[in-house]
Design an enzyme around this catalytic site. Structure first.
Site, PDB file in Angstrom:
ATOM      1  N   LYS A 116       0.867  -1.181   0.000  1.00  0.00           N
ATOM      2  CA  LYS A 116       0.000   0.000   0.000  1.00  0.00           C
ATOM      3  C   LYS A 116       0.897   1.223   0.000  1.00  0.00           C
ATOM      4  O   LYS A 116       2.051   1.151   0.441  1.00  0.00           O
ATOM      5  CB  LYS A 116      -0.889  -0.011   1.243  1.00  0.00           C
ATOM      6  CG  LYS A 116      -2.136   0.819   1.131  1.00  0.00           C
ATOM      7  CD  LYS A 116      -3.287   0.127   0.429  1.00  0.00           C
ATOM      8  CE  LYS A 116      -4.420   1.079   0.153  1.00  0.00           C
ATOM      9  NZ  LYS A 116      -5.631   0.427  -0.320  1.00  0.00           N
ATOM     10  N   ASP A 134      -6.922   4.533  -4.457  1.00  0.00           N
ATOM     11  CA  ASP A 134      -7.579   4.418  -3.150  1.00  0.00           C
ATOM     12  C   ASP A 134      -8.162   5.811  -2.895  1.00  0.00           C
ATOM     13  O   ASP A 134      -8.368   6.575  -3.864  1.00  0.00           O
ATOM     14  CB  ASP A 134      -6.577   3.986  -2.061  1.00  0.00           C
ATOM     15  CG  ASP A 134      -7.235   3.624  -0.729  1.00  0.00           C
ATOM     16  OD1 ASP A 134      -7.730   2.493  -0.611  1.00  0.00           O
ATOM     17  OD2 ASP A 134      -7.283   4.457   0.188  1.00  0.00           O
TER      18      ASP A 134
HETATM   19  P1  NDP Z   1     -12.706   8.142  -2.714  1.00  0.00           P
HETATM   20  O1  NDP Z   1     -11.642   9.128  -2.512  1.00  0.00           O
HETATM   21  O2  NDP Z   1     -13.249   7.930  -4.078  1.00  0.00           O
HETATM   22  O3  NDP Z   1     -13.950   8.480  -1.767  1.00  0.00           O
HETATM   23  C1  NDP Z   1     -13.799   8.551  -0.388  1.00  0.00           C
HETATM   24  C2  NDP Z   1     -15.118   9.017   0.206  1.00  0.00           C
HETATM   25  O4  NDP Z   1     -15.039   8.900   1.621  1.00  0.00           O
HETATM   26  C3  NDP Z   1     -15.407  10.486  -0.074  1.00  0.00           C
HETATM   27  O5  NDP Z   1     -16.789  10.673  -0.129  1.00  0.00           O
HETATM   28  C4  NDP Z   1     -14.787  11.183   1.129  1.00  0.00           C
HETATM   29  O6  NDP Z   1     -15.393  12.438   1.441  1.00  0.00           O
HETATM   30  C5  NDP Z   1     -15.080  10.197   2.233  1.00  0.00           C
HETATM   31  N1  NDP Z   1     -14.007  10.286   3.234  1.00  0.00           N
HETATM   32  C6  NDP Z   1     -12.693  10.057   3.061  1.00  0.00           C
HETATM   33  N2  NDP Z   1     -12.001  10.265   4.174  1.00  0.00           N
HETATM   34  C7  NDP Z   1     -12.906  10.641   5.086  1.00  0.00           C
HETATM   35  C8  NDP Z   1     -12.807  11.010   6.443  1.00  0.00           C
HETATM   36  N3  NDP Z   1     -11.616  11.029   7.087  1.00  0.00           N
HETATM   37  N4  NDP Z   1     -13.961  11.318   7.076  1.00  0.00           N
HETATM   38  C9  NDP Z   1     -15.151  11.288   6.434  1.00  0.00           C
HETATM   39  N5  NDP Z   1     -15.290  10.958   5.142  1.00  0.00           N
HETATM   40  C10 NDP Z   1     -14.198  10.644   4.490  1.00  0.00           C
HETATM   41  O7  NDP Z   1     -12.155   6.770  -2.097  1.00  0.00           O
HETATM   42  P2  NDP Z   1     -12.645   5.277  -2.373  1.00  0.00           P
HETATM   43  O8  NDP Z   1     -14.114   5.249  -2.578  1.00  0.00           O
HETATM   44  O9  NDP Z   1     -11.754   4.685  -3.378  1.00  0.00           O
HETATM   45  O10 NDP Z   1     -12.289   4.573  -0.982  1.00  0.00           O
HETATM   46  C11 NDP Z   1     -13.211   4.502   0.111  1.00  0.00           C
HETATM   47  C12 NDP Z   1     -12.796   3.387   1.053  1.00  0.00           C
HETATM   48  O11 NDP Z   1     -12.793   2.136   0.344  1.00  0.00           O
HETATM   49  C13 NDP Z   1     -11.402   3.515   1.659  1.00  0.00           C
HETATM   50  O12 NDP Z   1     -11.408   2.944   2.951  1.00  0.00           O
HETATM   51  C14 NDP Z   1     -10.551   2.641   0.752  1.00  0.00           C
HETATM   52  O13 NDP Z   1      -9.381   2.182   1.387  1.00  0.00           O
HETATM   53  C15 NDP Z   1     -11.523   1.510   0.493  1.00  0.00           C
HETATM   54  N6  NDP Z   1     -11.250   0.696  -0.686  1.00  0.00           N
HETATM   55  C16 NDP Z   1     -11.196   1.261  -1.937  1.00  0.00           C
HETATM   56  C17 NDP Z   1     -10.964   0.469  -3.037  1.00  0.00           C
HETATM   57  C18 NDP Z   1     -11.004   1.012  -4.424  1.00  0.00           C
HETATM   58  O14 NDP Z   1     -10.982   0.206  -5.352  1.00  0.00           O
HETATM   59  N7  NDP Z   1     -11.109   2.310  -4.638  1.00  0.00           N
HETATM   60  C19 NDP Z   1     -10.690  -0.967  -2.894  1.00  0.00           C
HETATM   61  C20 NDP Z   1     -10.867  -1.476  -1.554  1.00  0.00           C
HETATM   62  C21 NDP Z   1     -11.110  -0.645  -0.509  1.00  0.00           C
HETATM   63  P3  NDP Z   1     -14.591  13.808   1.121  1.00  0.00           P
HETATM   64  O15 NDP Z   1     -14.581  13.897  -0.362  1.00  0.00           O
HETATM   65  O16 NDP Z   1     -15.386  14.848   1.793  1.00  0.00           O
HETATM   66  O17 NDP Z   1     -13.214  13.621   1.698  1.00  0.00           O
END
Ligand code: NDP
Length: 447
Positions: free
Chosen positions: A127, A167
């Site tokens: 990662k 991510d």
């Molecule tokens: P994105 O950046 O596309 O979206 C993240 C979302 O979560 C946004 O809406 C963001 O809001 C919100 N968010 C992020 N950090 C925080 C925080 N500290 N507090 C509140 N809201 C938060 O990321 P992904 O959708 O790719 O990833 C989301 C989760 O899924 C993560 O845990 C990631 O590790 C996991 N994941 C992702 C994969 C992938 O293929 N993308 C694969 C497996 C797991 P804002 O825009 O306001 O920050």
């Protein structure tokens, strides 16, 4: 209570990695599941195998200087933790978020190792990321940052060495800029070095959708064990990023009604069901805030600033934003409001207290390392297509994804039965992932 053979191992992890709370939490959760395994198969505790699994093979930290649109120089910190390569090249995403520090990347890399093992595919765990905050940055600034980041990272990557993906804060745009820089520096069109690429230049169908679709398939399979489905169920999905959007899409397709989603500024409730076209337009194109959704929906939706999305009553919850976003109190509220199932799209979104609350209440609980493995599994399918210079159809790729998710579900359920905790997918996922990594490590000797 941690098995007494595992206690000194965990104490050592705490001592060697001070202040890295998320990493401690992730390790503790896996060790909690291993007591029954080493009681039955003591050889897994020989040759410091578990100690080695808890220590990354390599940790890289580097400076990332870049210049903003006004000529000001900024310095960020870049990370890549190459955790375990017993099963294949390191594989795992890059996260750009201001909260990122070494402990974040280590917890994610550790989880990734077992998740990747669960997919049954030949990929190790890693990662990376940076404490760079992409919010409010122009396209040109994002590009310069990605180029500077890759100018150091490239020397640690390779299609047989380490293959990052996206991510939080890293999507198709960022992967494009990083791939462009990698190609320029190495003078190689090495498609297999990054996944999550655009469809026109080596990407795979379904990769964008894969994590959300996969988590939904996993929950569907879990619901089937109780002769139920998504049809007619109220669902809440936290986040509004890649995972959340495609979870909403698949849940809706399967007949569920997603009534709430969120971002870091608050959540929206739309009883008619989230209007996905609108949400995509706001989040994927305009890169706007979730309040814009409620504004555009007028009286049909309400925005709750800073609130807890878990207060919204629902039968299924899919936390898809970030780690520890759902605490013990949230879990109790959800259970009281009639929750049946929870599927973690995000990595480690539920605190240990929340997990225990769900398990005790008999809620079907799909832990992230199993439920969100569809993303990395489809990344591995992207690597396969790159290696054979082929590209598959959307339908064929989605079918592979669905089969992989069903297999992961069934393997977790089987391991939970075998190790005396039927229906406990946390234990099942940890044990199934561990055994596959441990078997490979034993075969490869003390390295
Ligand atoms: P994105 O950046 O596309 O979206 C993240 C979302 O979560 C946004 O809406 C963001 O809001 C919100 N968010 C992020 N950090 C925080 C925080 N500290 N507090 C509140 N809201 C938060 O990321 P992904 O959708 O790719 O990833 C989301 C989760 O899924 C993560 O845990 C990631 O590790 C996991 N994941 C992702 C994969 C992938 O293929 N993308 C694969 C497996 C797991 P804002 O825009 O306001 O920050």
């Amino acid at each position: 209570m941690l098995d007494e053979k595992l206690q000194p191992i965990f104490a050592d992890v705490l001592r060697r990695n001070p202040g890295e709370e998320e990493f401690h939490q992730a390790v503790r959760e896996v060790l909690d599941s291993l007591g029954a395994v080493i009681a039955k198969h003591p050889h897994y505790a020989e040759n410091a195998l578990i100690e080695r699994i808890c220590e990354p093979e390599r940790q890289i930290i580097f400076r990332v200087p870049w210049v903003d649109d006004h000529g000001k120089v900024h310095i960020n910190r870049g990370f890549r933790v190459q955790f375990n390569s017993a099963l294949g090249p390191y594989k795992g995403g890059l996260r750009f978020h201001p909260t990122v520090y070494l402990g974040t990347i280590k917890f994610l890399g550790f989880e990734q190792t077992f998740k990747n093992a669960l997919t049954g595919m030949p990929i190790g765990g890693g990662k990376g990321g940076s404490d760079f905050d992409p919010k409010g940055r122009s396209d040109a600034e994002i590009m310069r940052f990605c180029q500077s980041f890759m100018t150091e990272l490239y020397r640690h990557l390779g299609e047989y060495t380490d293959v990052p993906a996206g991510d939080i804060g890293v999507g198709g745009r960022e992967i494009g800029y990083m791939f462009g820089q990698y190609k320029r520096i190495t003078n190689r069109y090495e498609s297999g070095v990054l996944t999550g690429k655009g469809l026109a230049w080596g990407g795979s169908q379904v990769r964008t959708e894969a994590t959300g679709y996969g988590a939904t398939y996993f929950v569907e399979r879990m619901l089937q064990t109780r002769k139920q489905g998504f049809d007619g169920k109220k669902v809440i999905v936290s986040g509004a990023g890649n995972v959340a959007i495609y979870t909403i899409e698949k849940v809706t397709e399967l007949g569920g009604r997603v009534i709430a989603c969120s971002d870091s500024s608050g959540y929206v409730v739309d009883e008619a069901g989230i209007d996905l076209a609108l949400l995509k337009e706001i989040k994927e194109q305009r890169r706007g805030r979730i309040a814009d959704y409620a504004k555009a929906r007028g009286n049909a939706a309400k925005f709750v600033p800073e609130g807890r999305i878990w207060d919204v009553p629902a039968e299924v919850a899919m936390p898809s934003a970030t780690q520890n976003e759902l605490n013990g109190q949230d879990a109790r509220t959800l259970v009281k409001n009639g929750l049946i199932a929870i599927g973690e799209g995000a990595n480690m979104p539920s605190t240990p207290e929340a997990v225990q609350t769900f398990l005790k209440a008999g809620v079907l609980f799909a832990p992230g390392k199993a439920a969100n493995a569809g993303g990395v599994a489809t990344s591995a399918l992207e690597m396969q297509q790159n290696a054979s210079r082929d590209s598959w159809t959307f339908e064929a790729t989605e079918e592979r994804l669905a089969t992989i998710m069903h297999n992961i579900h069934d393997r977790c359920a089987e391991m939970a039965d075998t190790y005396g905790s039927p229906g406990n997918y946390v234990l099942g996922a940890n044990v199934a992932g561990f055994i596959r990594v441990a078997e490979a490590m034993r075969a490869l000797g003390i390295v």
